[in-house]
Write a protein that holds these residues in place. Structure first.
Motif, PDB file in Angstrom:
ATOM      1  N   VAL A 108       9.354 -42.188  30.353  1.00  0.00           N
ATOM      2  CA  VAL A 108       9.920 -41.327  31.380  1.00  0.00           C
ATOM      3  C   VAL A 108      11.495 -41.769  31.588  1.00  0.00           C
ATOM      4  CG1 VAL A 108       9.679 -40.246  33.522  1.00  0.00           C
ATOM      5  CG2 VAL A 108       7.737 -40.433  31.831  1.00  0.00           C
ATOM      6  N   ALA A 109      11.616 -42.898  32.063  1.00  0.00           N
ATOM      7  CA  ALA A 109      12.775 -43.488  32.544  1.00  0.00           C
ATOM      8  C   ALA A 109      13.806 -43.296  31.647  1.00  0.00           C
ATOM      9  CB  ALA A 109      12.657 -44.878  33.098  1.00  0.00           C
ATOM     10  N   LEU A 110      13.752 -43.484  30.357  1.00  0.00           N
ATOM     11  CA  LEU A 110      14.286 -43.841  29.083  1.00  0.00           C
ATOM     12  C   LEU A 110      14.795 -42.333  28.906  1.00  0.00           C
ATOM     13  CD1 LEU A 110      15.782 -45.354  27.020  1.00  0.00           C
ATOM     14  CD2 LEU A 110      13.767 -45.163  25.493  1.00  0.00           C
ATOM     15  N   ALA A 111      13.835 -41.475  29.049  1.00  0.00           N
ATOM     16  CA  ALA A 111      14.121 -39.942  28.417  1.00  0.00           C
ATOM     17  C   ALA A 111      15.090 -39.336  29.680  1.00  0.00           C
ATOM     18  CB  ALA A 111      13.004 -39.076  28.236  1.00  0.00           C
ATOM     19  N   LEU A 112      14.798 -39.625  30.835  1.00  0.00           N
ATOM     20  CA  LEU A 112      15.879 -39.201  31.794  1.00  0.00           C
ATOM     21  C   LEU A 112      17.080 -39.531  31.802  1.00  0.00           C
ATOM     22  CD1 LEU A 112      15.859 -37.755  34.666  1.00  0.00           C
ATOM     23  CD2 LEU A 112      15.271 -39.796  35.842  1.00  0.00           C
ATOM     24  N   PHE A 113      17.307 -40.909  31.713  1.00  0.00           N
ATOM     25  CA  PHE A 113      18.698 -41.460  31.859  1.00  0.00           C
ATOM     26  C   PHE A 113      19.286 -41.199  30.273  1.00  0.00           C
ATOM     27  CE2 PHE A 113      16.639 -43.808  35.134  1.00  0.00           C
ATOM     28  CZ  PHE A 113      17.443 -43.370  36.075  1.00  0.00           C
ATOM     29  N   CYS A 114      18.871 -40.901  29.171  1.00  0.00           N
ATOM     30  CA  CYS A 114      19.428 -40.587  28.122  1.00  0.00           C
ATOM     31  C   CYS A 114      20.162 -39.298  28.146  1.00  0.00           C
ATOM     32  CB  CYS A 114      18.477 -40.613  26.844  1.00  0.00           C
ATOM     33  SG  CYS A 114      18.084 -42.299  26.142  1.00  0.00           S
ATOM     34  N   LEU A 115      19.670 -38.396  29.212  1.00  0.00           N
ATOM     35  CA  LEU A 115      20.367 -37.121  29.288  1.00  0.00           C
ATOM     36  C   LEU A 115      21.896 -37.422  29.729  1.00  0.00           C
ATOM     37  CD1 LEU A 115      17.544 -35.006  31.319  1.00  0.00           C
ATOM     38  CD2 LEU A 115      18.321 -34.834  28.920  1.00  0.00           C
ATOM     39  N   LEU A 116      22.031 -38.560  30.283  1.00  0.00           N
ATOM     40  CA  LEU A 116      23.493 -38.879  30.854  1.00  0.00           C
ATOM     41  C   LEU A 116      24.464 -39.015  29.710  1.00  0.00           C
ATOM     42  CD1 LEU A 116      22.593 -41.581  33.591  1.00  0.00           C
ATOM     43  CD2 LEU A 116      23.195 -39.023  33.851  1.00  0.00           C
ATOM     44  N   LEU A 117      23.959 -39.232  28.542  1.00  0.00           N
ATOM     45  CA  LEU A 117      24.624 -39.362  27.177  1.00  0.00           C
ATOM     46  C   LEU A 117      25.242 -38.399  26.630  1.00  0.00           C
ATOM     47  CD1 LEU A 117      22.678 -42.562  25.778  1.00  0.00           C
ATOM     48  CD2 LEU A 117      24.368 -42.604  27.623  1.00  0.00           C
ATOM     49  N   THR A 118      24.517 -37.041  27.174  1.00  0.00           N
ATOM     50  CA  THR A 118      24.646 -35.974  26.605  1.00  0.00           C
ATOM     51  C   THR A 118      25.629 -35.053  27.113  1.00  0.00           C
ATOM     52  OG1 THR A 118      23.138 -34.625  27.622  1.00  0.00           O
ATOM     53  CG2 THR A 118      22.316 -35.889  25.478  1.00  0.00           C
ATOM     54  N   PRO A 119      26.188 -33.855  26.693  1.00  0.00           N
ATOM     55  CA  PRO A 119      27.059 -32.907  27.301  1.00  0.00           C
ATOM     56  C   PRO A 119      26.131 -32.232  28.631  1.00  0.00           C
ATOM     57  CG  PRO A 119      27.151 -32.535  25.052  1.00  0.00           C
ATOM     58  CD  PRO A 119      26.140 -33.683  25.268  1.00  0.00           C
ATOM     59  N   LEU A 120      24.827 -32.245  28.402  1.00  0.00           N
ATOM     60  CA  LEU A 120      23.879 -31.759  29.479  1.00  0.00           C
ATOM     61  C   LEU A 120      24.414 -32.099  30.694  1.00  0.00           C
ATOM     62  CD1 LEU A 120      21.914 -29.630  30.339  1.00  0.00           C
ATOM     63  CD2 LEU A 120      20.118 -31.305  29.609  1.00  0.00           C
ATOM     64  N   SER A 121      24.789 -33.678  30.689  1.00  0.00           N
ATOM     65  CA  SER A 121      25.139 -34.171  32.122  1.00  0.00           C
ATOM     66  C   SER A 121      26.381 -33.667  32.475  1.00  0.00           C
ATOM     67  CB  SER A 121      25.368 -35.797  31.646  1.00  0.00           C
ATOM     68  OG  SER A 121      26.060 -36.416  32.778  1.00  0.00           O
ATOM     69  N   ALA A 122      27.275 -33.156  31.715  1.00  0.00           N
ATOM     70  CA  ALA A 122      28.620 -32.664  32.461  1.00  0.00           C
ATOM     71  C   ALA A 122      28.054 -31.241  32.939  1.00  0.00           C
ATOM     72  CB  ALA A 122      29.633 -32.457  31.360  1.00  0.00           C
ATOM     73  N   ALA A 123      27.223 -30.411  32.546  1.00  0.00           N
ATOM     74  CA  ALA A 123      26.897 -29.127  32.743  1.00  0.00           C
ATOM     75  C   ALA A 123      25.864 -29.457  34.279  1.00  0.00           C
ATOM     76  CB  ALA A 123      26.133 -28.633  32.022  1.00  0.00           C
ATOM     77  N   ILE A 124      25.206 -30.520  34.066  1.00  0.00           N
ATOM     78  CA  ILE A 124      24.318 -30.524  35.448  1.00  0.00           C
ATOM     79  C   ILE A 124      24.956 -31.119  36.742  1.00  0.00           C
ATOM     80  CG2 ILE A 124      22.465 -32.269  36.161  1.00  0.00           C
ATOM     81  CD1 ILE A 124      21.121 -32.040  33.605  1.00  0.00           C
ATOM     82  N   ARG A 125      26.191 -31.928  36.677  1.00  0.00           N
ATOM     83  CA  ARG A 125      26.797 -32.803  37.367  1.00  0.00           C
ATOM     84  C   ARG A 125      27.297 -32.047  38.606  1.00  0.00           C
ATOM     85  NH1 ARG A 125      29.401 -36.004  34.507  1.00  0.00           N
ATOM     86  NH2 ARG A 125      31.563 -35.193  34.819  1.00  0.00           N
ATOM     87  N   PRO A 126      28.129 -30.683  38.174  1.00  0.00           N
ATOM     88  CA  PRO A 126      28.773 -30.134  39.337  1.00  0.00           C
ATOM     89  C   PRO A 126      27.940 -28.950  39.754  1.00  0.00           C
ATOM     90  CG  PRO A 126      29.461 -29.446  36.950  1.00  0.00           C
ATOM     91  CD  PRO A 126      28.612 -30.399  37.005  1.00  0.00           C
TER      92      PRO A 126
END
Length: 266
Positions: A108-126
């Motif tokens: 679960v932790a690996l899946a959650l933080f692997c999202l930070l490596l994808t463009p989804l992170s740039a969409a979620i952050r703001p």
């Protein structure tokens, strides 16, 4: 407030609640408040490192303090009887048994933080909507993974707990993978390469990513320490429980158990 009433209820029933558990609960509230209203909460929608720091502490640190506060045990001790029965049923349910082991937690932790490596992170952050969702759901998810390890309501065999120890050491490496990737990669992984508008100390996008990787790498390694402690406590409880069960057997029952064991091996 509810936790405080349950503490009062426990004292009224003649079961004084340990002061350090109450202090741990207060620590969870204080840390949550700092993450919401401190510098991390102010800049988490702008800076990667602030977003990663807030996300990782909401997932690791806040639930750790809350889990050591043992709210489920306190509910059973000083809370309303109906809620206490519901908590006991919940702790014995299949979802809790699945979440409350070291096999699921690292994935679960690996899946959650692997999202930070994808463009989804740039969409979620703001996104303000995602900020609210993270504030609510991430601590709940972290607590769901840690609570069964710290609460005495879920029983495991000694063999299973030993396997959990081994998997927890694997978790030390797995959790750090996203942070390592963020740190060593020489291009912006999420594609958000525009410089954030803000004070002069704001880092460049790549430097911001490297800072986020450093923080995630460090926190992911340190956060496994309370998990290992919880597993050790669980192993002690399991060992004492199994020892008492063996001591309670009569000589005839012990002899029959030994014969059954030898017949299986044969």
């Amino acid at each position: 407030m509810t936790y405080g009433w349950w503490v009062v209820g426990a004292h009224r029933r003649g079961a004084p609640w340990p002061w350090w558990r109450t202090l741990s609960f207060a620590g969870a509230l204080v840390l949550f408040g700092i993450l919401q209203f401190g510098i991390v909460g102010v800049y988490d929608q702008t800076l990667r490192w602030a977003f990663v720091l807030r996300l990782s502490l909401l997932f690791f640190a806040v639930p750790t303090f809350a889990a050591f506060a043992a709210p489920v045990t306190l509910l059973r001790t000083g809370g309303p009887d109906r809620l206490a029965r519901g908590a006991s049923v919940l702790m014995g349910s299949r979802p809790v048994r699945v979440l409350g082991n070291a096999i699921v937690s690292p994935l679960v932790a690996l899946a959650l933080f692997c999202l930070l490596l994808t463009p989804l992170s740039a969409a979620i952050r703001p996104s303000s909507v995602w900020a609210i969702a993270i504030t609510v759901l991430v601590p709940v998810l972290g607590f769901g993974l840690l609570a069964p390890l710290s609460e005495p309501g879920v029983l495991r065999s000694s063999t299973f707990v030993t396997a959990e120890f081994l998997l927890a050491f694997v978790e030390l490496m797995l959790d750090a993978i996203p942070g390592i990737v963020l740190r060593i990669t020489d291009h912006v992984l999420d594609g958000a390469t525009r410089m954030a508008v803000g004070p002069g100390w704001f880092p460049s996008p790549l430097r911001d990513q490297h800072l986020a990787g450093d923080l995630l790498w460090f926190i992911a390694e340190v956060a496994d320490i309370p998990v290992l402690i919880s597993l050790f406590v669980r192993w002690q409880r399991t060992d004492r429980r199994e020892a008492r069960a063996v001591d309670a057997l009569s000589d005839e029952e012990m002899e029959a158990l030994t014969r059954a064991h030898l017949s299986r091996r044969g």
